[in-house]
Design an enzyme around this catalytic site. Sequence first.
Site, short mmCIF file in Angstrom:
data_model
loop_
_atom_site.label_atom_id
_atom_site.label_comp_id
_atom_site.label_asym_id
_atom_site.label_seq_id
_atom_site.Cartn_x
_atom_site.Cartn_y
_atom_site.Cartn_z
N CYS A 276 0.84 -1.18 0.00
CA CYS A 276 0.00 0.00 0.00
C CYS A 276 0.88 1.23 0.00
CB CYS A 276 -0.90 0.11 1.21
SG CYS A 276 -2.25 -1.02 1.16
N GLY B 51 -1.13 -1.48 6.54
CA GLY B 51 -0.92 -2.39 7.66
C GLY B 51 -2.14 -3.25 7.89
N LYS C 238 10.96 -16.89 -9.19
CA LYS C 238 10.97 -15.98 -10.35
C LYS C 238 9.96 -16.44 -11.39
CE LYS C 238 12.49 -13.15 -9.37
NZ LYS C 238 13.02 -12.76 -8.17
N GLU D 193 6.23 -16.02 -10.11
CA GLU D 193 5.69 -14.67 -9.96
C GLU D 193 5.52 -13.95 -11.30
OE1 GLU D 193 8.06 -12.19 -7.31
OE2 GLU D 193 9.92 -12.85 -8.21
N1 GLU Z 1 -5.44 -3.87 5.58
C1 GLU Z 1 -5.70 -2.81 4.63
C2 GLU Z 1 -6.58 -3.29 3.50
O1 GLU Z 1 -6.71 -4.47 3.23
C3 GLU Z 1 -4.40 -2.21 4.13
C4 GLU Z 1 -3.54 -3.24 3.45
C5 GLU Z 1 -2.06 -2.90 3.25
O2 GLU Z 1 -1.46 -2.10 3.90
O3 GLU Z 1 -1.46 -3.54 2.39
O4 GLU Z 1 -7.15 -2.50 2.84
#
Ligand code: GLU
Length: 587
Positions: A2, A101, A469, A472
Site C-alpha cells: 500500500c 498495515g 521468479k 511470480e
Molecule cells: N489492511 C488494509 C486493506 O486491506 C491495508 C492493506 C495494506 O497495507 O497492504 O485495505
Amino acid sequence: MCGIFGYIGKRDNALDLVIEGLKKLEYRGYDSWGVAADMNGKLFIEKQVGKISEADLSIFMGKKVQMAMGHTRWATHGGVTQVNAHPHFSWDKKIVVVHNGIIENYEEIKEFVGKEKFISQTDTEVIAHLIAFYRQTMPFKEAVLAAIHKLKGRYAIVVMNVGEPYLIAARRGSPLILGVGKGEYFLASDIPAFLEYTQNVMYLDDNELAVVGQDVEFTNIETGKPIEKRLVNIDWKAESADKGEFEHFMLKEIMEQKDSILRAINQDDDEILEIAEAIKKSRGCFFSGCGTAGKVCMTGEYFFSMIANRHVNFASASEFPIYHHFLRPESLLVVVSQSGETADVLEAMDAAKKKGAKVLSIVNVAGSTIARTSDYSLKINAGPEKAVASTKAATSQLAVLMLIAYAIRGELQEGRRVLAETASAVNDMLNPRFLTYVKDVAESIKSHENAYIIGKAENYPMALEAAIKIQEVSYMHAEGFAAGELKHGPIALISKGTPCISIIANDEVKQDIVSNTMELKARGALIIGIGPERFKVFDQWIKVPDVGVASPLVNLVPIQLLAYYLGVLRGHNPDMPRNLAKSVTVK
Ligand code: GLU
C-alpha cells in the site's frame, strides 16, 4: 504494501500532487486506488479498481485544493472492490483515513462502534469510525490518540477531519515519512514519491504521531509528550522511473547487473572489516530475509561455510520465531531486504533487539526503517528496483554477503577481485545473442504448466529462487528442489517432456547433480542445463562463465531472463504480476 501520499501546503493542485505521488508508489500495491480532499468543508472522494497509472484522471481537472491524500492498495482484508479501496470514511463523512498495515482486532472494534455503520469489508474502516466516535467528545488530535490506543496490529495512517485545516499522521510498524518543503508538507510511504519537491525529511518512528498543518508537531503516542524531530537532508537525486530503451523495468534491471554488482562491492573497507569482526565475535549468527532476499540469505549460509568456514543459522523472516529462544546479547542477526521495510524482517529485528543482540542489515533503500534501526547497515547500491520481481538487488545482495565471507577469511581484497571478475563475466554474458538464446528456450517450454528446477550446494537456493521468479512473473507452476532429494519424492512428478532446469556449477558436487539430472532424463524430462560445462544429458544448454564459488551470481542471471521471457511470452506484464507488491509491509 500500500502506498500512502498526503499533501498540505501553498499549492492549490494538491489532488494532482497526490495522484503523481501515488503513481510513484504504485509498486507497493496496484489493485485499486483512491484520493480524498476537503472541498470547502465537504468530502470529495474518488476510488477506483485497477492501476492508477492506467486510470482516466480527467475528473480531477480544475479541482483546486491545498490539502489532499490518497492510497494505492494491496488488499489484505476484503476483496479488491471499489468500496474496499481507501480512503475510508466515518458514517458522518467527517473522518477520512488511508492505512498501510493490518488492524488485528478489527472485529472487536466493529462491535464496539456498531456493525451497521460499516460499508466495506476492510479492517481499515474501523479506524475511521473509531476516531469519529471519540471525535464526538474530543478535539481531532485527542480523538486520533484515543482511537489508536485501542488498535492492535501495524499501521501507518494519514487522517483528515473535514473542516479542520490539517492532517494527522501516525505509525506503528509500517513506513511513513514527512517531506518538509517551503510552506508545504508531504506525507508518503517512501521518499522518492516526493523527492522532486523536497530533499528535507523527518522520519516518523514507531509510536509517533504528527499533526501537519501550517507547521508540524510530533507527539509520542504512548506518553502523549511532544517530541523534537531532526530535519534530515537526503542527498539523493530524484530517481528516474524511466524504462529507457527497454520494454519493461524487469529487463532493464536484469541488464543493469553489469554495473550493479560492481557498485555492491564498492564498500568501505573499514566498515566491512568491522562487520567481519562483529560476526567473528558473535556467538550465534543468524541470517534472515523474505522471498528472494531469503534465498540470498540461504546462499549466504553456503558462502559462509565454503569461504569463511563459519556456521550461520538461516530462517525465512516469517519463520524466524523458531530462533527466538537462542538469541542472546552475543548473537548477531544479519537481515537482507531490498526495500528495508519488510514487516516480517522488522519483527525478527525486534525480537533480536529485545534479547540485546546486534543487527546487521543489507538493504537497497537508504533511509528505510531497517537501515535506520540496525546497529550496522550496508547499502547494496543497486539503484531503484521498480519491477516487482527482484533481480539486480538479489545479485548485489549475494555479492555483499560473499564479500563479507571473504573478509572473515582475512581475504577481503581477494573477494573483491573474484566479484569484480564475476561482474565482468555477467557483462560479457548479457549480449544480444545470449538474450535471444534464452528467449528461444522460454519459447520452447512456454506452453507447459509445470517446470522443475534442481540445484545442489550453493546453487540449491538458486533453484528455489528460480521457482519464485518463474511463478511470480509467468504464473507457470514451478518448484525448486535440492537435486539429491528428487528420488525421495519429487521425481514422481516427472513425465515425458516435463521441463527440468538443472543448475550445474563447476564445483565438487558436479558429478552428483549430473547423476540426478540423468535420473530425470531417464523418466522422460526435457533437460535445460545451466552451467559452464555442456553435459550429454542436456537437451538445451544455457552456457554461463565459470566463476568458481561465485557461481550463484552468474546462474541467477539466465534464470531471471528465462522467467522474464516466459512471462512476456505467456502474455503477462512482468513488472506488475497479479496479487503481488514490491515492498511487503504487512505480515
Ligand atoms: N489492511 C488494509 C486493506 O486491506 C491495508 C492493506 C495494506 O497495507 O497492504 O485495505
